[in-house]
Design a protein around this motif. Sequence first.
Motif, mmCIF file in Angstrom:
data_model
loop_
_atom_site.group_PDB
_atom_site.id
_atom_site.type_symbol
_atom_site.label_atom_id
_atom_site.label_comp_id
_atom_site.label_asym_id
_atom_site.label_seq_id
_atom_site.Cartn_x
_atom_site.Cartn_y
_atom_site.Cartn_z
ATOM 1 N N VAL A 95 2.632 14.900 26.710
ATOM 2 C CA VAL A 95 3.381 15.656 25.706
ATOM 3 C C VAL A 95 4.737 16.073 26.265
ATOM 4 N N LEU A 96 4.777 16.442 27.532
ATOM 5 C CA LEU A 96 6.048 16.784 28.182
ATOM 6 C C LEU A 96 7.034 15.627 28.086
ATOM 7 N N LEU A 97 6.564 14.406 28.360
ATOM 8 C CA LEU A 97 7.435 13.239 28.262
ATOM 9 C C LEU A 97 7.965 13.090 26.847
ATOM 10 N N GLY A 98 7.119 13.339 25.862
ATOM 11 C CA GLY A 98 7.568 13.252 24.476
ATOM 12 C C GLY A 98 8.631 14.281 24.152
ATOM 13 N N ARG A 99 8.425 15.499 24.592
ATOM 14 C CA ARG A 99 9.407 16.558 24.318
ATOM 15 C C ARG A 99 10.723 16.278 25.034
ATOM 16 N N ALA A 100 10.632 15.762 26.260
ATOM 17 C CA ALA A 100 11.844 15.419 26.995
ATOM 18 C C ALA A 100 12.570 14.262 26.326
ATOM 19 N N ALA A 101 11.810 13.307 25.804
ATOM 20 C CA ALA A 101 12.420 12.185 25.093
ATOM 21 C C ALA A 101 13.195 12.690 23.884
ATOM 22 N N VAL A 102 12.594 13.596 23.126
ATOM 23 C CA VAL A 102 13.287 14.176 21.970
ATOM 24 C C VAL A 102 14.575 14.857 22.418
ATOM 25 N N ALA A 103 14.482 15.655 23.485
ATOM 26 C CA ALA A 103 15.657 16.380 23.979
ATOM 27 C C ALA A 103 16.752 15.434 24.458
ATOM 28 N N ALA A 104 16.348 14.273 24.974
ATOM 29 C CA ALA A 104 17.316 13.305 25.493
ATOM 30 C C ALA A 104 17.816 12.337 24.429
ATOM 31 N N GLY A 105 17.279 12.446 23.218
ATOM 32 C CA GLY A 105 17.687 11.544 22.153
ATOM 33 C C GLY A 105 17.028 10.186 22.209
ATOM 34 N N VAL A 106 15.882 10.104 22.890
ATOM 35 C CA VAL A 106 15.119 8.850 22.975
ATOM 36 C C VAL A 106 14.100 8.840 21.842
ATOM 37 N N ARG A 107 14.140 7.838 20.995
ATOM 38 C CA ARG A 107 13.228 7.798 19.847
ATOM 39 C C ARG A 107 11.915 7.058 20.132
ATOM 40 N N ARG A 108 11.952 6.034 20.955
ATOM 41 C CA ARG A 108 10.790 5.138 21.102
ATOM 42 C C ARG A 108 9.869 5.636 22.203
ATOM 43 N N TYR A 109 8.584 5.762 21.876
ATOM 44 C CA TYR A 109 7.586 6.267 22.820
ATOM 45 C C TYR A 109 6.317 5.438 22.646
#
Length: 219
Positions: A95-109
Amino acid sequence: MATIAIAGGHGKIALLLSRTLSSAGHDVRGIIRNPDQRSDLAAHGALSIVLDLESTDVETLATELDGVDAVVFAAGAGPGSTSDRKLTVDRDAAVLLGRAAVAAGVRRYVLISSIGVTTPPPEGTDDVFRVYLEAKKAAEEGVSELPLDWTIIRPGELTDDEPAGTVTLTPEDTRGPISRSDVAIVIAAVLERTDLSGVTFTALGGSTEVEDALDALVR
């Protein structure tokens, strides 16, 4: 070509995936906590992000994801780990990776989960394994609630067999073996597509070409 970050970058599937992606021309970055593993990642075509996902925060991880196009969660506490670490790695770090992705503007997970997360564990299941399944289910739920183009893959029982290049992909939470090499091929194929957002599927060994099996999931 894309820039892809893989959490749990030194795992068997992650290293196979790194080689597959880098051979296709992608920029691969493996997230590891042990700097001694950098050479192994380099041998598989990946750069290293040295960061402990159990002790970092969203902002720090988001900074490391600057310029990344997609993230893959292939981390796990591993055999012999405690129930607590199943929660801090298999659930919280995902979940941390997902939240960091959102914060970094990364859409694909792309989240590597597990078979058995939607069915009650068999009678006599080890308590730690029960927690592991609960952690994977919570990770799926946590990631799917984020504003991401996520895909969840539930591999079957993993083997070290040579890749067959053919699989069975199904939305059903069912059981069966699959080689780690074929899982890596499936992940790489998923990352190349834009039509699998919001899709969860089980990956098993089988007789269908990977692209054909993915096509069937989105029909």
